[in-house]
Every structure is written in structure tokens, then in C-alpha cells.
Design a protein around this motif. Structure first.
Motif, PDB file in Angstrom:
ATOM      1  N   ALA A 136       7.683   6.336  -4.792  1.00 35.01           N
ATOM      2  CA  ALA A 136       6.453   6.004  -3.967  1.00 35.01           C
ATOM      3  C   ALA A 136       7.347   5.222  -2.769  1.00 35.01           C
ATOM      4  CB  ALA A 136       5.459   5.110  -4.561  1.00 35.01           C
ATOM      5  N   TRP A 137       6.680   5.434  -1.586  1.00 29.44           N
ATOM      6  CA  TRP A 137       7.286   4.692  -0.243  1.00 29.44           C
ATOM      7  C   TRP A 137       5.932   4.142   0.597  1.00 29.44           C
ATOM      8  CZ3 TRP A 137      12.162   3.399   0.363  1.00 29.44           C
ATOM      9  CH2 TRP A 137      13.018   4.300  -0.523  1.00 29.44           C
TER      10      TRP A 137
ATOM     11  N   ALA B  95       3.352   3.078   3.593  1.00 25.97           N
ATOM     12  CA  ALA B  95       2.985   3.749   4.698  1.00 25.97           C
ATOM     13  C   ALA B  95       4.003   3.419   5.863  1.00 25.97           C
ATOM     14  CB  ALA B  95       1.566   3.190   5.342  1.00 25.97           C
ATOM     15  N   GLY B  96       4.228   4.530   6.497  1.00 28.68           N
ATOM     16  CA  GLY B  96       5.173   4.324   7.803  1.00 28.68           C
ATOM     17  C   GLY B  96       6.397   5.015   7.403  1.00 28.68           C
ATOM     18  N   GLN B  97       6.836   5.036   6.161  1.00 23.98           N
ATOM     19  CA  GLN B  97       8.279   5.614   5.979  1.00 23.98           C
ATOM     20  C   GLN B  97       7.965   7.176   5.892  1.00 23.98           C
ATOM     21  OE1 GLN B  97      10.693   3.827   4.835  1.00 23.98           O
ATOM     22  NE2 GLN B  97      11.975   5.226   4.616  1.00 23.98           N
ATOM     23  N   VAL B  98       9.072   7.795   6.543  1.00 28.13           N
ATOM     24  CA  VAL B  98       9.128   9.103   6.825  1.00 28.13           C
ATOM     25  C   VAL B  98       9.873  10.028   5.886  1.00 28.13           C
ATOM     26  CG1 VAL B  98       9.802  11.071   8.544  1.00 28.13           C
ATOM     27  CG2 VAL B  98       8.319   8.753   9.222  1.00 28.13           C
ATOM     28  N   VAL B  99      11.255   9.461   5.469  1.00 31.06           N
ATOM     29  CA  VAL B  99      11.941   9.961   4.908  1.00 31.06           C
ATOM     30  C   VAL B  99      12.464   9.142   3.590  1.00 31.06           C
ATOM     31  CG1 VAL B  99      14.506  11.087   4.769  1.00 31.06           C
ATOM     32  CG2 VAL B  99      12.976  11.349   6.839  1.00 31.06           C
ATOM     33  N   CYS B 100      12.613   9.870   2.399  1.00 34.69           N
ATOM     34  CA  CYS B 100      12.945   9.016   1.176  1.00 34.69           C
ATOM     35  C   CYS B 100      14.408   8.822   1.442  1.00 34.69           C
ATOM     36  CB  CYS B 100      13.012  10.075   0.240  1.00 34.69           C
ATOM     37  SG  CYS B 100      13.764   9.290  -1.540  1.00 34.69           S
TER      38      CYS B 100
ATOM     39  N   SER C 276       0.866  -1.070   0.096  1.00 37.93           N
ATOM     40  CA  SER C 276       0.003  -0.134   0.179  1.00 37.93           C
ATOM     41  C   SER C 276       0.821   1.176  -0.322  1.00 37.93           C
ATOM     42  CB  SER C 276      -1.048   0.117   1.246  1.00 37.93           C
ATOM     43  OG  SER C 276      -1.777   1.193   1.366  1.00 37.93           O
ATOM     44  N   VAL C 277       0.944   2.015  -1.128  1.00 38.36           N
ATOM     45  CA  VAL C 277       1.479   3.143  -1.282  1.00 38.36           C
ATOM     46  C   VAL C 277       0.734   4.395  -0.717  1.00 38.36           C
ATOM     47  CG1 VAL C 277       2.934   4.849  -2.668  1.00 38.36           C
ATOM     48  CG2 VAL C 277       2.979   2.328  -3.019  1.00 38.36           C
ATOM     49  N   THR C 278       1.249   5.156   0.112  1.00 41.62           N
ATOM     50  CA  THR C 278       0.617   6.371   0.948  1.00 41.62           C
ATOM     51  C   THR C 278       1.618   7.558   0.698  1.00 41.62           C
ATOM     52  OG1 THR C 278       1.058   5.710   3.059  1.00 41.62           O
ATOM     53  CG2 THR C 278      -1.013   5.062   1.981  1.00 41.62           C
ATOM     54  N   MET C 279       2.890   7.577   0.685  1.00 40.77           N
ATOM     55  CA  MET C 279       3.663   8.564   0.928  1.00 40.77           C
ATOM     56  C   MET C 279       4.641   8.788  -0.525  1.00 40.77           C
ATOM     57  SD  MET C 279       2.819   9.571   3.698  1.00 40.77           S
ATOM     58  CE  MET C 279       4.101  10.894   4.102  1.00 40.77           C
ATOM     59  N   TRP C 280       4.875   9.805  -0.654  1.00 43.22           N
ATOM     60  CA  TRP C 280       5.746   9.956  -1.837  1.00 43.22           C
ATOM     61  C   TRP C 280       6.950  11.288  -1.647  1.00 43.22           C
ATOM     62  CZ3 TRP C 280       4.132   8.132  -6.582  1.00 43.22           C
ATOM     63  CH2 TRP C 280       2.888   7.448  -6.563  1.00 43.22           C
TER      64      TRP C 280
END
Length: 278
Positions: free
Chosen positions: A13-14, A16-21, A2-6
Motif C-alpha cells: 500500500a502507498w 495518496a499521491g504516489q504514482v509508482v511503487c 490514508s492509503v488509497t493506492m496499491w
């Protein structure tokens, strides 16, 4: 997955739960087409940007680094200004009336040392008429001589309506509200200590006065702290009381350390000072 962060920089795309690229080390955003607002100039920019093109401020400042920078400035004796968007004296009437430089004008600072407002008069002397200005230059109140009573001052709000009256009575000051009803008395209780007590009631605020030496120039600083849960005065009326006390019972302007007055001051400053310090 599930991709929710960019990543606003590389558009990767990252989950959910990832904060920093991990590739760009840039803080991720939920909407790659979103915007971010500059906290300094209030302009909106694409979320991928890291600094404001208008004022060059960081769009995602490090809160810890900002707090450390603020602490360094205050520890060195400097002063910062109240943050944008915060109303003057939003935390109450607690304040200190002081000068930021030996021969500068008066300002109000809050308990944290942030500048809340400035005092403007004919010169640097604490001689009415005086105006208290917000950081944007707008008027908060004026302190003028109250012609209806001897040895008295009146604080007038930005709408030209009275917010309080201060009448010198013996060693203290009787305080009346915007309706001219007597609500409190401000009087010395010990050397350097004053108390604001409600008429027929208990203490509302405490005040302490101390001489501050800046590069050989001495002036008295007045600090007010509210001690009651409720005040029968408007916030600006209590703030104006601090300025009224400075006018009525303090120095008109800084003096040379070890001297009685500023020998370099304007020639007519001493007569005006004596006129107002009864």
C-alpha cells in the motif's frame, strides 16, 4: 496515513499521491482486485499484470514511446492504420487516394497518413465497379456506372441506397446528392488544383493532384481538404468524389516512369481506360 493506492505486483500500500511503487517500479492502482483491458484484443486481465497473455501486448504502454514509434514509421514513408474503435472518416472527408506500393491497390489515408479504407476492384485499375471497404472488410460504398446518364458514376452506400451521383460535364464534374439534386461542381482551377464549389455558393473543398513515383512506377494521387464549415454532401459522398475524379480524369493504373502506359499491364486495360476517361 490514508492509503488509497496499491502496487499490483507486490500488493504493497502507498499513500495518496504516489504514482509508482518504489520497490517494483510498477504503476500503482486504486483497486488491487481490479482489471485492465488490453487495447489490442479487448480482453480484461487482473490489474497486476503488465502484458496481455493473449496477444503479448503491453497493458500499460508508454504514450511517449508509442508516439515516437509512430513518427519513425511515418518518417520512413510507411503507413499506419486508423486506431481500433474509431469510425472511418470520423474527422471528415479530408483524405488522400493513393497506392501504398507501386503495383498495389488504392487506399484512402487521412491527413495524418493513417489508412482509413481500401478500394477493391477487378484488379488494381481504377475502373468501375469499385468498392470502398472499411479496415474490417465491411463495405462503405460502391462506385458504379450510372446507367441513367452518359458519362456518369453513382456512389451507393452500404445499405444499397445512392449517396451521390457524379456527371462529367466539360472539364469538370457535376455533383448531385442522394436525392439527385445538383449541389456542387468539381472543376480544375489550375494545373494540379481542383475546387469543389457549392451550386450558387462558395468553395466547399480544395483538391490537388500530383504524380508520385514509386520505384519507377508513376501514378496520380488525389487529395481533398474541406475548406467550408458545412458540406451539402454526406462525408462518404465527398470521399467517393475523390475516387470518381480519379476514374474520370486520372490514370487507370500506374505507368512506367517516362512512358504513356504500363506495357506489362493486362491487354484489355487500355480500352477500358479509354472508355472511362472521356
Amino acid at each position: 496515513m490514508s492509503v488509497t493506492m496499491w502496487c499490483p505486483s507486490c500488493a504493497k500500500a502507498w499513500p495518496a499521491g504516489q504514482v509508482v511503487c518504489r520497490g517494483c517500479l510498477v504503476e500503482l492502482v486504486a483497486d488491487p482486485g481490479g482489471t485492465i483491458r488490453c487495447c489490442h484484443c479487448d480482453r480484461d486481465w487482473p490489474a497486476r499484470m503488465q502484458s496481455c497473455p493473449n496477444c503479448l501486448a503491453e497493458l500499460r504502454p508508454d504514450p511517449a514511446a508509442a508516439a515516437d514509434a509512430m513518427s519513425d514509421i511515418l518518417a520512413a514513408g510507411g503507413h499506419l492504420f486508423r486506431p481500433d474503435g474509431v469510425a472511418p472518416f470520423a474527422s471528415g472527408p479530408g483524405c488522400t487516394l493513393a497506392r501504398l506500393s507501386p503495383r498495389g491497390g488504392l487506399v484512402f489515408t487521412d491527413a495524418a497518413g493513417l489508412v482509413e479504407a481500401s478500394v477493391v476492384g477487378a484488379d488494381i485499375a481504377a475502373v468501375p465497379p469499385l468498392a470502398c471497404h472499411d479496415l474490417d472488410g465491411s463495405a462503405l460504398f460502391r462506385l458504379e456506372r450510372y446507367e441513367a446518364a452518359p458519362r456518369a458514376l453513382v456512389a451507393v452506400g452500404g445499405d444499397a441506397a445512392p449517396i451521390a451521383t457524379y456527371l462529367r460535364n466539360g472539364r469538370g464534374i457535376d455533383v448531385r446528392d442522394e436525392t439527385s439534386a445538383p449541389v456542387a461542381r468539381f472543376a480544375p482551377v489550375a494545373t494540379g488544383d481542383w475546387s469543389l464549389a457549392e451550386t450558387g455558393g462558395g468553395a466547399l473543398a480544395s483538391c490537388w493532384v500530383a504524380d508520385e513515383d514509386q520505384d519507377g512506377w508513376v501514378d496520380d494521387q488525389w487529395s481533398l481538404r474541406q475548406v467550408a464549415d458545412r458540406m451539402p454532401l454526406k462525408v462518404l459522398a465527398a470521399v467517393a468524389l475523390v475516387l470518381a475524379a480519379k476514374v474520370m480524369a486520372g490514370r487507370a493504373q500506374p505507368v512506367r516512369a517516362g512512358g504513356d502506359r504500363d506495357d506489362d499491364a493486362d491487354a484489355d486495360a487500355e480500352p477500358r481506360w479509354k472508355e472511362w476517361n472521356w
